[in-house]
Write a protein that holds these residues in place. Structure first.
Motif, PDB file in Angstrom:
ATOM      1  N   LYS A 195       0.820  -1.213   0.000  1.00  0.00           N
ATOM      2  CA  LYS A 195       0.000   0.000   0.000  1.00  0.00           C
ATOM      3  C   LYS A 195       0.859   1.271   0.000  1.00  0.00           C
ATOM      4  O   LYS A 195       0.347   2.350  -0.279  1.00  0.00           O
ATOM      5  CB  LYS A 195      -0.939   0.002   1.200  1.00  0.00           C
ATOM      6  CG  LYS A 195      -2.117  -0.949   1.046  1.00  0.00           C
ATOM      7  CD  LYS A 195      -3.117  -0.804   2.173  1.00  0.00           C
ATOM      8  CE  LYS A 195      -4.293  -1.744   1.992  1.00  0.00           C
ATOM      9  NZ  LYS A 195      -5.279  -1.630   3.093  1.00  0.00           N
ATOM     10  N   TYR A 231     -10.211   1.517  -6.134  1.00  0.00           N
ATOM     11  CA  TYR A 231      -9.531   2.787  -5.855  1.00  0.00           C
ATOM     12  C   TYR A 231     -10.391   4.011  -6.168  1.00  0.00           C
ATOM     13  O   TYR A 231     -10.283   5.026  -5.497  1.00  0.00           O
ATOM     14  CB  TYR A 231      -8.212   2.851  -6.631  1.00  0.00           C
ATOM     15  CG  TYR A 231      -7.245   1.770  -6.223  1.00  0.00           C
ATOM     16  CD1 TYR A 231      -6.532   1.866  -5.027  1.00  0.00           C
ATOM     17  CD2 TYR A 231      -7.060   0.625  -7.002  1.00  0.00           C
ATOM     18  CE1 TYR A 231      -5.658   0.868  -4.633  1.00  0.00           C
ATOM     19  CE2 TYR A 231      -6.189  -0.378  -6.614  1.00  0.00           C
ATOM     20  CZ  TYR A 231      -5.494  -0.247  -5.425  1.00  0.00           C
ATOM     21  OH  TYR A 231      -4.629  -1.241  -5.028  1.00  0.00           O
ATOM     22  N   SER A 254      -0.704  -2.084  -6.793  1.00  0.00           N
ATOM     23  CA  SER A 254      -0.941  -0.944  -5.901  1.00  0.00           C
ATOM     24  C   SER A 254      -0.454   0.355  -6.530  1.00  0.00           C
ATOM     25  O   SER A 254      -1.091   1.400  -6.388  1.00  0.00           O
ATOM     26  CB  SER A 254      -0.239  -1.177  -4.552  1.00  0.00           C
ATOM     27  OG  SER A 254      -0.864  -2.226  -3.844  1.00  0.00           O
ATOM     28  N   ARG A 290      -5.950   6.731  -9.059  1.00  0.00           N
ATOM     29  CA  ARG A 290      -6.553   7.777  -8.225  1.00  0.00           C
ATOM     30  C   ARG A 290      -6.086   9.157  -8.665  1.00  0.00           C
ATOM     31  O   ARG A 290      -6.871  10.099  -8.762  1.00  0.00           O
ATOM     32  CB  ARG A 290      -6.183   7.556  -6.751  1.00  0.00           C
ATOM     33  CG  ARG A 290      -6.970   6.466  -6.059  1.00  0.00           C
ATOM     34  CD  ARG A 290      -6.568   6.383  -4.600  1.00  0.00           C
ATOM     35  NE  ARG A 290      -7.347   5.376  -3.888  1.00  0.00           N
ATOM     36  CZ  ARG A 290      -7.115   5.024  -2.629  1.00  0.00           C
ATOM     37  NH1 ARG A 290      -6.122   5.585  -1.955  1.00  0.00           N
ATOM     38  NH2 ARG A 290      -7.870   4.100  -2.054  1.00  0.00           N
ATOM     39  N   VAL A 298       0.506   2.739  -3.293  1.00  0.00           N
ATOM     40  CA  VAL A 298      -0.717   3.507  -3.550  1.00  0.00           C
ATOM     41  C   VAL A 298      -0.473   4.971  -3.202  1.00  0.00           C
ATOM     42  O   VAL A 298      -0.810   5.886  -3.970  1.00  0.00           O
ATOM     43  CB  VAL A 298      -1.898   2.956  -2.730  1.00  0.00           C
ATOM     44  CG1 VAL A 298      -3.150   3.797  -2.986  1.00  0.00           C
ATOM     45  CG2 VAL A 298      -2.173   1.498  -3.070  1.00  0.00           C
ATOM     46  N   GLU A 299       0.146   5.197  -2.043  1.00  0.00           N
ATOM     47  CA  GLU A 299       0.442   6.565  -1.621  1.00  0.00           C
ATOM     48  C   GLU A 299       1.458   7.224  -2.560  1.00  0.00           C
ATOM     49  O   GLU A 299       1.319   8.399  -2.916  1.00  0.00           O
ATOM     50  CB  GLU A 299       0.981   6.569  -0.188  1.00  0.00           C
ATOM     51  CG  GLU A 299       0.007   6.021   0.851  1.00  0.00           C
ATOM     52  CD  GLU A 299      -1.292   6.809   0.899  1.00  0.00           C
ATOM     53  OE1 GLU A 299      -1.253   8.051   0.766  1.00  0.00           O
ATOM     54  OE2 GLU A 299      -2.344   6.181   1.051  1.00  0.00           O
ATOM     55  N   GLY A 328      -2.966   1.384  -8.887  1.00  0.00           N
ATOM     56  CA  GLY A 328      -4.120   1.924  -8.168  1.00  0.00           C
ATOM     57  C   GLY A 328      -3.911   3.360  -7.734  1.00  0.00           C
ATOM     58  O   GLY A 328      -4.813   4.202  -7.842  1.00  0.00           O
ATOM     59  N   GLY A 329      -2.705   3.671  -7.237  1.00  0.00           N
ATOM     60  CA  GLY A 329      -2.411   5.033  -6.821  1.00  0.00           C
ATOM     61  C   GLY A 329      -2.427   5.999  -7.998  1.00  0.00           C
ATOM     62  O   GLY A 329      -2.970   7.109  -7.908  1.00  0.00           O
ATOM     63  N   GLU A 358      -0.345   8.143  -5.858  1.00  0.00           N
ATOM     64  CA  GLU A 358      -1.368   9.185  -5.761  1.00  0.00           C
ATOM     65  C   GLU A 358      -0.813  10.512  -5.249  1.00  0.00           C
ATOM     66  O   GLU A 358      -1.210  11.589  -5.716  1.00  0.00           O
ATOM     67  CB  GLU A 358      -2.493   8.724  -4.839  1.00  0.00           C
ATOM     68  CG  GLU A 358      -3.606   9.752  -4.692  1.00  0.00           C
ATOM     69  CD  GLU A 358      -4.671   9.335  -3.690  1.00  0.00           C
ATOM     70  OE1 GLU A 358      -5.704  10.024  -3.618  1.00  0.00           O
ATOM     71  OE2 GLU A 358      -4.461   8.337  -2.969  1.00  0.00           O
TER      72      GLU A 358
END
Length: 412
Positions: A293, A383, A330, A337, A296-297, A333-334, A300
């Motif tokens: 994760k 997401y 992930s 977003r 993800v950060e 996904g970020g 994004e």
């Protein structure tokens, strides 16, 4: 997990080459009955072969269809564990062991072009190069799906060839078994087990220490040198001495106020110009080393509307952080977003930002072709909402079409 000698004809309990015992699970009934191999990735990693190879081999030998969707390796029909283990021994003998010294430290090497292609085993133990039976049905599959090539700068454990993160980054690795399948998307895609890579023990400015310039894809030698040096930084265990990273699972709500992911996200937004070393040090500080994760950060919060340009400056960082298929998903996904929730989202997508981003990551060997294709064909609300998710994927059509055409060209 119980292990056995890779060569099961060797009884020596001190034999150094081990692999997990192949496990099977029968699912379904009637015409829909199938045999699932839940630990195929672990077995294949021990053999330094892509998990698709032994799965396909089983299908060839049993005359059964196979499927390898969402990290599930399936052989149609009901097959006993003993039968598949016997076939695995045959696969090992034909496609893994050196024909000269019977050592499993081999790589498959494809030479030639077109109708003159050939595959041989390159043994790292004795140096012999021994051929394969080119008449076997699996040969066609291998030629269409060749093993990933080793990069000179090293790849951080995401290769299916079995090379671990530890071997590539030069630091101890802890495989975090507490991460379960909560990283699944709506289509039930379970993620792989990521190697928990470590981080620098200090916030030393790697950029300055290496005399780094921005790694541009057009200058692969410079980018490779930077990445190689970045990987040699001491990636030791964290301050508590166990190297286990954030003590809980990777299932913690990363959007919850005060969570380590939320803390990292806020810090990234406020420090987008921070050097790679400071970002790695911050990941260590909030104790989420190796967690998928984190990506993800990163995807994004670290980048802005100029993400297609900014990514090129972070290639070395991403190559160190992305160590598994789960990390790749992930990161996607970020970025999804970022692209979908930006106030200028429509303009970004219309300007072709998505294909540029995917091409940058693909050419830098951060994203695998299979992962991108699966992402592009599976709309998900993991997401962002499904409408936005569909819009982002639609904007990637040019790149996805390019991948398909490139694959068809290779097949021809």
């Amino acid at each position: 997990m119980a292990t056995v000698n890779i060569r099961r004809d060797v009884d020596d309990k001190f034999y150094r080459y081990k692999m997990p015992v192949l496990l099977t699970k029968i699912e379904g009934r009637g015409n829909g009955i199938k045999t699932v191999i839940p630990n195929m990735e672990d077995v294949a990693r021990a053999l330094a072969r892509p998990p698709a190879y032994p799965t396909k081999f089983f299908g060839c030998e049993l005359g059964a269809q196979t499927s390898m969707n969402n990290d599930r390796y399936i052989v149609n029909g009901a097959h006993t564990a003993d039968r598949l283990r016997e076939l695995l021994d045959t696969f090992i003998d034909k496609f893994v062991l050196c024909a000269n010294c019977k050592n499993p430290e081999t790589e498959l090497v494809i030479t030639g072009k077109g109708n003159n292609e050939d595959i041989h085993r390159d043994c790292k133990a004795c140096g012999a190069q021994t051929g394969l039976d080119m008449r076997h049905k699996l040969i066609t599959y291998i030629l269409k799906n060749p093993p990933k090539k080793k990069e000179k700068g090293g790849k951080k454990g995401k290769k299916s060839s079995g090379m671990t993160a530890e071997a590539n980054v030069g630091g101890p690795i802890v495989f975090d078994k507490t991460e379960d399948g909560s990283g699944e998307d709506d289509e039930g895609s379970p993620a792989g087990t990521p190697g928990q890579a470590a981080v620098p023990t200090t916030g030393t400015d790697i950029d300055a220490a290496l005399g780094r310039t921005d790694p541009i894809l057009g200058d692969p030698d410079a980018a490779e040198a930077i990445t190689k040096k970045l990987q040699t930084v001491d990636l030791g265990a964290n301050g508590n001495g166990n190297g286990n990273g954030h003590g809980g699972d990777d299932d913690e709500d990363d959007d919850a106020a005060g969570s380590p992911y939320a803390v990292l996200g806020i810090w990234l937004q406020e420090n987008r110009d921070a050097p790679d070393a400071d970002i790695i040090a911050k990941i260590k500080e909030v104790d989420i080393v190796g967690k998928h994760k984190v990506l993800v950060e990163i995807g994004e919060k670290l980048f802005t509307d100029d993400v297609d340009k900014e990514l090129k400056k972070r290639i070395a960082l991403l190559q160190v952080l992305v160590t598994s298929e789960k990390h790749q998903k992930s990161l996607l996904g970020g970025l999804e977003r970022l692209l979908a929730l930006s106030p200028t989202s429509d303009a970004l997508l219309a300007a072709g930002t998505t294909p540029k981003v995917l091409m940058t990551l693909y050419q830098a060997d951060i994203l695998d072709e299979e992962v991108v294709q699966q992402w592009g064909t599976h709309v998900s609300k993991k997401y962002v909402d499904k409408d936005k998710s569909k819009k982002v994927r639609k904007s990637a059509d040019a790149f996805l079409k390019w991948l398909d055409e490139a694959e068809e060209s290779d097949d021809e």
